[in-house]
Design an enzyme around this catalytic site. Structure first.
Site, PDB file in Angstrom:
ATOM      1  N   TYR A 241       0.828  -1.217   0.000  1.00  0.00           N
ATOM      2  CA  TYR A 241       0.000   0.000   0.000  1.00  0.00           C
ATOM      3  C   TYR A 241       0.858   1.260   0.000  1.00  0.00           C
ATOM      4  O   TYR A 241       0.406   2.325  -0.409  1.00  0.00           O
ATOM      5  CB  TYR A 241      -0.926   0.042   1.225  1.00  0.00           C
ATOM      6  CG  TYR A 241      -2.044  -0.979   1.218  1.00  0.00           C
ATOM      7  CD1 TYR A 241      -2.192  -1.881   0.167  1.00  0.00           C
ATOM      8  CD2 TYR A 241      -2.955  -1.053   2.251  1.00  0.00           C
ATOM      9  CE1 TYR A 241      -3.204  -2.822   0.159  1.00  0.00           C
ATOM     10  CE2 TYR A 241      -3.979  -1.984   2.255  1.00  0.00           C
ATOM     11  CZ  TYR A 241      -4.085  -2.870   1.214  1.00  0.00           C
ATOM     12  OH  TYR A 241      -5.091  -3.798   1.215  1.00  0.00           O
TER      13      TYR A 241
ATOM     14  N   ASP B 259      -5.209  -6.449   6.110  1.00  0.00           N
ATOM     15  CA  ASP B 259      -6.417  -5.740   5.681  1.00  0.00           C
ATOM     16  C   ASP B 259      -7.523  -6.760   5.400  1.00  0.00           C
ATOM     17  O   ASP B 259      -8.664  -6.637   5.861  1.00  0.00           O
ATOM     18  CB  ASP B 259      -6.080  -4.934   4.412  1.00  0.00           C
ATOM     19  CG  ASP B 259      -7.163  -3.936   4.053  1.00  0.00           C
ATOM     20  OD1 ASP B 259      -8.123  -3.797   4.828  1.00  0.00           O
ATOM     21  OD2 ASP B 259      -7.050  -3.312   2.983  1.00  0.00           O
TER      22      ASP B 259
ATOM     23  N   ASP C  99      -3.014 -18.153   2.652  1.00  0.00           N
ATOM     24  CA  ASP C  99      -4.166 -18.861   2.068  1.00  0.00           C
ATOM     25  C   ASP C  99      -4.744 -19.847   3.076  1.00  0.00           C
ATOM     26  O   ASP C  99      -5.970 -19.963   3.239  1.00  0.00           O
ATOM     27  CB  ASP C  99      -3.799 -19.541   0.740  1.00  0.00           C
ATOM     28  CG  ASP C  99      -2.428 -20.180   0.750  1.00  0.00           C
ATOM     29  OD1 ASP C  99      -1.663 -19.982   1.717  1.00  0.00           O
ATOM     30  OD2 ASP C  99      -2.109 -20.907  -0.215  1.00  0.00           O
TER      31      ASP C  99
ATOM     32  N   LYS D  13       3.460 -15.382   3.178  1.00  0.00           N
ATOM     33  CA  LYS D  13       3.403 -16.212   1.973  1.00  0.00           C
ATOM     34  C   LYS D  13       4.859 -16.516   1.607  1.00  0.00           C
ATOM     35  O   LYS D  13       5.342 -16.206   0.512  1.00  0.00           O
ATOM     36  CB  LYS D  13       2.657 -15.440   0.870  1.00  0.00           C
ATOM     37  CG  LYS D  13       2.320 -16.239  -0.362  1.00  0.00           C
ATOM     38  CD  LYS D  13       1.235 -17.272  -0.151  1.00  0.00           C
ATOM     39  CE  LYS D  13       1.009 -18.080  -1.421  1.00  0.00           C
ATOM     40  NZ  LYS D  13       0.206 -19.286  -1.205  1.00  0.00           N
TER      41      LYS D  13
ATOM     42  N   ASP E  67     -10.826  -8.121   8.167  1.00  0.00           N
ATOM     43  CA  ASP E  67     -12.243  -8.006   7.789  1.00  0.00           C
ATOM     44  C   ASP E  67     -12.939  -9.355   7.918  1.00  0.00           C
ATOM     45  O   ASP E  67     -14.072  -9.448   8.393  1.00  0.00           O
ATOM     46  CB  ASP E  67     -12.376  -7.508   6.343  1.00  0.00           C
ATOM     47  CG  ASP E  67     -12.638  -6.008   6.287  1.00  0.00           C
ATOM     48  OD1 ASP E  67     -12.290  -5.318   7.267  1.00  0.00           O
ATOM     49  OD2 ASP E  67     -13.186  -5.528   5.273  1.00  0.00           O
TER      50      ASP E  67
END
Ligand code: NAD
Length: 356
Positions: free
Chosen positions: A142, A247, A223, A191, A251
């Site tokens: 980001y 992020d 994942d 990852k 959620d």
């Protein structure tokens, strides 16, 4: 104690929910003998209307001079056509950067009286959901370079993801220290089978873990983590992860606990000053109708007391008052169920205040 709190009411339901949180803080101040002094710091769409910018310098100064910041939410359709450099959310990004808030903490806790709102199978929900997501907030993709260019007759877009050791180390310490106050287990999510940033992440987190021998460290690929959060959330205590993964996972984590209106978050940098807010937005569809659930903001105020002001008993008092109010069957529309009393934002605030 005397504490100065910068208040950003924001847009939409922001003023309604923040007013109730301030009422609860006042009840805490009266019971425990503290003084909380509030200073308004306009930010968001209302600041664009009044000052032409989403975060006026005077508001930033108020926040930087405060002991902590309490925020409702910013944004709304009225400002959607603003150029991207002058949108309400820009104020929030600027504030996070100026306050150097590198870690974001979101609890995912299911209140037992709200288990009917949990979208998971009852036998999974029955094992309990009580974990915290610690997300790196000002690094990663980001904050890397973004570009779109013509290449071989078509458009090519690039976003750079980078992390330095110190960016990883400081947020890892936040996670381990939080785990020491909880069930002493950190799950670091990356990852590392694909990304260099993740391999660095894993190495640095493993090094930091040596400082906290009382805390167990597990590594998990992102994942798999997305799957495990819905398969068996009871296995998690503290999750730590980088900005993009955090992020998305935070959620997911908040959704499995029930309503978006219930969940607080804190963002912190060095020192004790933090930014505390509910995780939801300004809910323009219900703004000004006394329908918003103020509990996320009230619990954000409790986090402020616990993490910035070291007032654990005071924070416990707020959380217990919320629990008791829910147990008494009092509900806003977003968490209402058969047999419960439906109340508005103001009455929910009053009910919680009366139990402090
Ligand atoms: P939202 O979170 O505002 O609303 C999503 C849905 O949840 C709506 O139906 C809303 O009514 C409901 N809801 C949200 N909070 C609630 C509460 N406390 N009580 C009851 N119901 C609640 O998300 P959105 O609609 O995607 O965004 C609306 C605006 O908020 C946009 O301008 C967006 O950019 C902004 N936003 C701001 C923040 C922030 O300030 N941190 C975060 C997210 C979105």
């Amino acid at each position: 104690m005397n504490k100065n709190i910068a208040i950003i009411k924001g847009d939409g339901i922001g003023p309604e929910i923040v007013n109730e949180a301030m009422g609860v803080l006042d009840a805490v101040a009266a019971r425990f003998g503290h003084t909380f002094t509030y200073t308004d710091a306009p930010m968001g769409g209302n600041a664009i209307d009044a000052f032409g910018v989403p975060l006026p310098d005077s508001s930033l100064e108020t926040c930087l001079a405060s002991d902590s910041v309490l925020l409702g939410a910013v944004g709304g359709p009225k400002w959607d056509s603003q150029p991207s450099v002058n949108r309400p959310e820009r104020g929030l990004l600027k504030l996070r950067g100026a306050m150097k808030l590198y870690s974001n903490v979101r609890p995912a806790r299911m209140f037992s009286d709200l288990s009917a709102a949990c979208p998971l199978r009852p036998d999974i929900a029955a094992r309990g959901i009580d974990f915290v997501v610690v997300r790196e907030l000002i690094g990663g993709v980001y904050f890397g370079e973004h570009s779109t260019e013509e290449a071989d007759g078509e458009q090519k877009a690039t976003d750079i993801m980078s992390y330095t050791e110190h960016e990883i180390r400081r947020v890892a310490h936040v996670a381990f220290q939080m785990a020491q106050k909880r069930r002493k287990r950190v799950t670091s999510i990356d990852k590392a089978n694909v990304l260099d940033t993740s391999r660095l992440w894993r190495r640095v987190v493993t090094e930091v873990a040596k400082v906290y021998p009382d805390v167990e460290l597990l590594h998990m690929y992102v994942d798999n983590a997305a799957m495990q959060i819905v398969r068996d959330p009871s296995q998690f205590d503290v999750i730590v992860t980088e900005n993009l993964f955090g992020d998305i996972l935070s959620d997911e984590a908040s959704q499995i606990t029930g309503s978006i209106g219930m969940i607080p978050s804190s963002s912190m940098g060095e020192g004790t000053r933090g930014l505390y807010e509910p995780i939801h937005g300004s809910a323009p569809d219900i703004a000004g109708q006394d329908k918003a659930n103020p509990i996320g903001t009230i619990l954000a105020a409790a986090m402020m007391l616990r993490y910035s002001f070291d007032m654990a008993a005071e924070a416990d008092a707020i959380e217990a008052a919320v629990d008791e109010t829910l147990k008494a069957g009092i509900r806003c529309g977003d968490i209402w169920q058969e047999g419960c009393a439906l109340v508005g934002c103001r009455e929910m605030g009053r009910q919680i205040r009366s139990r402090i």
